[in-house]
Design an enzyme around this catalytic site. Structure first.
Site, PDB file in Angstrom:
ATOM      1  N   CYS A 373      16.214  16.989  15.139  1.00  0.00           N
ATOM      2  CA  CYS A 373      15.136  16.414  15.954  1.00  0.00           C
ATOM      3  C   CYS A 373      14.909  17.279  17.195  1.00  0.00           C
ATOM      4  O   CYS A 373      15.587  17.113  18.210  1.00  0.00           O
ATOM      5  CB  CYS A 373      15.504  14.987  16.345  1.00  0.00           C
ATOM      6  SG  CYS A 373      14.246  14.179  17.345  1.00  0.00           S
ATOM      7  N   CYS A 376      13.978  15.305  20.276  1.00  0.00           N
ATOM      8  CA  CYS A 376      15.074  14.615  20.971  1.00  0.00           C
ATOM      9  C   CYS A 376      15.917  15.610  21.771  1.00  0.00           C
ATOM     10  O   CYS A 376      16.304  15.331  22.904  1.00  0.00           O
ATOM     11  CB  CYS A 376      16.029  13.957  19.979  1.00  0.00           C
ATOM     12  SG  CYS A 376      15.258  12.868  18.796  1.00  0.00           S
ATOM     13  N   ASP A 377      16.260  16.739  21.148  1.00  0.00           N
ATOM     14  CA  ASP A 377      17.339  17.574  21.679  1.00  0.00           C
ATOM     15  C   ASP A 377      16.884  18.910  22.267  1.00  0.00           C
ATOM     16  O   ASP A 377      17.706  19.644  22.824  1.00  0.00           O
ATOM     17  CB  ASP A 377      18.363  17.845  20.563  1.00  0.00           C
ATOM     18  CG  ASP A 377      18.958  16.546  20.026  1.00  0.00           C
ATOM     19  OD1 ASP A 377      19.047  15.587  20.816  1.00  0.00           O
ATOM     20  OD2 ASP A 377      19.318  16.492  18.843  1.00  0.00           O
TER      21      ASP A 377
END
Ligand code: NAP
Length: 555
Positions: A373, A376-377
């Protein structure tokens, strides 16, 4: 010059669609929830201001939310052991549920769920969670490291909040925003979110099912080590099951499920949407959407907000309600942790899961430089280097997102041309993103963190490419577990087989969206969701007519 009152200013801090939803949600609170906010001047001013504004807005739009504001170095701040600013405490006289850092984006969603849980108290906690945590004798401090762009994070934070509400005497639950608590994230070696730490003793990466989370919290060790023991200990309960009856149960709260909810309700069907995480599905993970008609350019999570608030106008959406079991019959039975439903029909809009590379190092470094992701990261690798594997729309969208974060990005693709849309290919070329063609990542290498990737070209030549992170974006596999339980036929590529009206091979079971394969676009998912709801309406009417004729006893 505009002369907005302070109240109006705070009210306007929340966009109108979200405000209407929140006003309705807060109005249903059975008891008042207290928010304490701790802020400081100087460092992190913008995060402090944001937090104050959002909490004041909640207070302005609801008389069920009481707000207290303190300086971090006040006597109260010392009493409450505040270690970061901003910090938000939820009903602190009863619980230790806190947000370290500004609760923005997805973390805002976790904040709303925390308020909701605090308003319900023990009534909002499933019997199984209460049962698991009852024997806990030692204190537990759960830290959930999260980010505003991670749609999986609220689910894990809510697991922790539920635990803190179930056992307020023993359990503390902290949601820590990695964006404004970088040092803490670094100290805890957070490489992927959600990252869970319990008592500085055990850590887990990713969103976990509620029961698994609770057991790990109780035993303070990975579930694998205790699950058999726990299963044996869990007595069979023979209590009568209570069901809520609906016409159509929609499993999955992505674009297909939400659109189906709108159409079902407008056709006069009662329905419920059950979503195991937060609403949105894969769209919530997409940094930018440019091909959904009506929106030239919109962030995935913003589009999800709009779709969600539209669907909520019509139907109830249960978030973080994972369907554990389905049983086919005249009424189809659907079991979640908190509630059971009986439905005339079921729409499976269960979406897809990421596909893994299956190479050495992938499992070992998950959360330490392997991620699925980028939204997300990506933030953790600002100023560093990233490899993205894949050649589809996801890989190229992610590559552009990372490049814009200032990350030196290389796409590794197994073919000699991308399958992604031309407009994305043009942007990748324009941005000068490195591409390695005809190559596979065959190993991910490092000590504690990813340091490099082994890349093998079709012609057999091998390169070791230095990188801080490998993002895997090689497509998805369909979530068909429930479809298989219901006996639905699958296609050879693993997706659910449907006819043009979204009927599966099983009567009164429909499927829509990514789980049915095909072009898998937001627009097609919403279209299929609508078609499935209308088909269900037709079927139910026909079957009801059969009952009236007394020729068939369906229900
Ligand atoms: P995808 O279109 O299925 O692409 C997967 C990519 O991974 C392909 O390039 C494939 O290579 C490669 N691949 C598959 N298995 C591999 C393996 N084992 N090792 C190395 N490479 C492998 O998946 P996606 O990009 O996630 O997109 C999924 C769906 O969502 C698509 O329908 C897409 O259009 C949609 N989507 C749309 C948007 C948008 O419209 N903005 C954004 C994201 C996703 P080959 O090409 O050689 O097969």
């Amino acid at each position: 010059m505009s002369t907005l009152s302070a109240e109006e200013k705070y009210r306007n801090f929340i966009p109108e669609e979200s405000r209407e939803y929140l006003e309705k949600l807060f109005a249903e609170f059975k008891r008042t929830v207290t928010i304490e906010v701790y802020t400081a001047e100087g460092e992190h001013r913008e995060y402090n201001d944001f937090t104050l504004n959002i909490c004041r807005a909640f207070n302005v739009i609801s008389d069920k939310i009481e707000l207290r504001e303190y300086a971090v170095d006040s006597e109260m701040g010392k009493n409450r052991n505040i270690i970061a600013t901003p910090t938000v405490l939820i009903s602190p006289d009863e619980y230790d549920i806190r947000f370290l850092g500004a609760p923005a984006g997805e973390e805002g969603r976790a904040l709303v769920e925390a308020l909701n849980l605090a308003s319900k108290g023990a009534d909002g906690i499933s019997e199984s969670t209460k049962e698991i945590l009852e024997p806990l004798e030692e204190d537990r401090l759960v830290k959930i490291f999260a980010s505003p762009t991670c749609p999986y994070c609220p689910g894990q934070a809510i697991n922790a909040f539920k635990a803190a509400v179930a056992r307020p005497d023993k359990i503390s639950a902290w949601n820590i925003s990695t964006l404004d608590n970088e040092n803490m994230a670094h100290e805890y070696k957070v490489g992927s979110v959600p990252h869970t730490d319990i008592n500085d003793t055990v850590t887990f990466t990713g969103l976990e099912p509620e029961e698994k989370f609770m057991l790990q919290l109780l035993f303070l060790k990975p579930l694998e080590e205790v699950v058999e023991e726990q299963r044996a200990a869990k007595a069979e309960t023979t209590e009568d099951t209570v069901y809520e009856d609906v016409d159509l149960a929609i499993i999955g709260g992505g674009p297909a499920g939400m659109s189906a909810g709108i159409y079902a309700k407008r056709s006069g069907l009662s329905c419920i949407i059950l979503e195991k995480q937060g609403v949105g599905g894969q769209v919530a993970l997409t940094p930018k959407v440019e091909n959904y008609p009506g929106f030239t350019n919109i962030q995935g999570f913003e589009l999800v907000e709009i779709l969600g608030s539209h669907a909520r106008e019509y139907t109830d959406i249960q978030q973080f309600a994972e369907v554990k079991d389905v049983k086919y019959g005249p009424r189809i039975e659907i079991t979640t942790d908190e509630k059971n439903y009986r439905a005339k029909g079921v729409l499976l809009a269960t979406g897809v899961n990421v596909r893994m590379l299956g190479v050495p190092g992938e499992d070992k470094f998950y959360g330490h430089g392997v991620s699925y992701c980028a939204t997300c990261d990506g933030n953790f690798y600002k100023g560093g280097k990233a490899v993205i594997v894949g050649g589809g729309n996801t890989a190229l969208t992610d590559a552009l997102h990372l490049k814009h974060l200032g990350i030196e990005t290389t796409i590794v693709h197994r073919g000699d041309k991308f399958r992604a849309e031309k407009v994305l290919q043009d942007s990748v070329n324009r941005e000068g993103i490195n591409i390695i063609w005809n190559s596979q990542v065959t190993e991910i290498i490092g000590e504690d963190q990813v340091e490099s990737a082994r890349i093998v070209n079709k012609d057999g030549t091998e390169t070791i490419l230095d990188t801080d992170v490998v993002f895997v974006a090689i497509g998805h596999t369909a979530n068909t577990e429930l479809a298989e339980k219901l006996g639905c036929e699958l296609r050879p590529d693993g997706f659910i087989k449907v006819d043009p009206t979204q009927r599966t091979s099983v009567e009164r079971v429909y499927a829509a969206g990514d789980v049915t394969g095909g072009v898998r676009q937001i627009i097609t998912a919403t279209g299929q969701g609508a078609a499935a709801a209308l088909t269900a309406f037709d079927d139910f009417t026909r079957l009801f007519d059969d009952i009236k004729d007394n020729t068939k006893n369906i229900w």
